[in-house]
Design an enzyme around this catalytic site. Sequence first.
Site: not given
Length: 534
Positions: A187-189, A213-214, A216, A267, A269, A288, A322, A421
Amino acid sequence: MHIPDTADSTGAVKGTDGTDGAHGTDGAETSQRFPAQERFAEGAQFIAGRLTRGTSGRTHAVVDPATGEEVYVYELAGTADVDAAVAAARAAFPGWSGATPGERSDALHRFAALLAERAEDFARAESLQCGKPLKLTREFDVPGTVDNTAFFAGAARHLQGQSAGEYSGDHTSYVRREPIGVVGSIAPWNYPLQMAAWKILPAIAAGNTIVLKPAELTPLTSLLFAQAATDAGIPAGVVNIVTGTGKEAGEHLVGHPDVAMTSFTGSTAVGKRVAEVATATVKRIHLELGGKAPFVVFDDADLDAAVNGAVAGSLINTGQDCTAATRAYVQRPLYDAFVERTAALMETVRVGDPFAPGTDLGPLISHVQRDRVAGFVERARGYARVVTGGEAPLGDLKNGAYYLPTLVADAAQDSEIVQSELFGPVLVVLPFDSDDEGIALANDTPYGLAASAWSRDVYRANRATREIKAGCVWINDHIPIISEMPHGGYKASGFGKDMSAYSFEEYTQIKHVMFDNTAVAEKDWHRTIFGDRP
């Protein structure tokens, strides 16, 4: 509560200014900003129902982006922690997948109720680690997560396959939906609580177990979420959290042979790298990825509504969304008025400490991200017009990762600021003439996550919904999401859906079951393999 002046690697809260721990312009103490801090004393890994310390030998700090101060230091997960979490999830899978839909539903209903009871702890932890204004976390992030949990509590009872039927004439067929196994998600921040929920809830509602895994930078609310799941009676090992770097913990999780599926939000990438690692072990993948949402304003639009929508849609979460409105295409008759009025409204937005009453816009997630956004805007000055903003505030906010709401006009369609972005509080405005041109420009990036179109003409609006290539197209609004509807993209924005019953397509595997109804030993079709027709 007095804040210690120093902290070691045991996860203690840390004040760096030598005071009693007061933060920000409103003088709120860390204990008020972060009332759940004692819940993390034992570490930032949640494995088999309890918190533990990471074993990588390295530490990381959660930094309050409003002040630049470290508020929590923890040991990062290593590969051994990932192995332990996957083993816990694998051990919990038979029992959880074997539970009835009603039993899983009941547990999720208890979970939703407990989240609602702890709402203020979640809101403050999210604001602290992300820099979100408290009104955003209280009114959007947390209630949205509670609602999502309640939705999947109900959806757990409706995991159905196709009805039985005699499609061959001699057989009865039906379809079973079965859980996949252990899911490894990243998951992202930007929305750590909501993204944890979007990953965890459909997976466990369908009977899977999960290791998340969130990021860090922002592990706090993911850990609170997992603790609440266990406290609500969801068995230990069903929900596990490993907090480590992408290169070490993330890649090991995605490539783990006992992980049957990976879901990643982030992202494009990095998503490509996740896909490379996951396909090496032939996993199911749900991605996503990035977005560059167009905001198309036709010349019959309600200008007031479009201006309000553009400011709200581009500045939500300081633009770190996003699906945020990033490219406004405005038909020529409304263009000048839209630019003028949008800039004026942006200038009324109150930038400040996330915990201060009245704050509209908080900092970006970090100084690194703030400087990245500033770099895009500075380079754009060479080919476009910065109408308002375009700088970091000084004064009381100088130590935070703040950046003023920014409007850029007259950039070329192929310019960096239009195509890339940014993930910051920046809206780019471009004119168009014909409807054909507006829709073509909207589609002219690699991304296709979300978009909006603004018009009073139902036929014009309906055309936009058909022809704009994005996973979500809003009409006369931008940003709202609901648990019952899917979220996911086209093109370089990835594939698969979060939220809604459609997300079960990601987290279940389909099994065709076929019963012979004839009781005939020698089937007619056998002659194609051996023997002749009588």
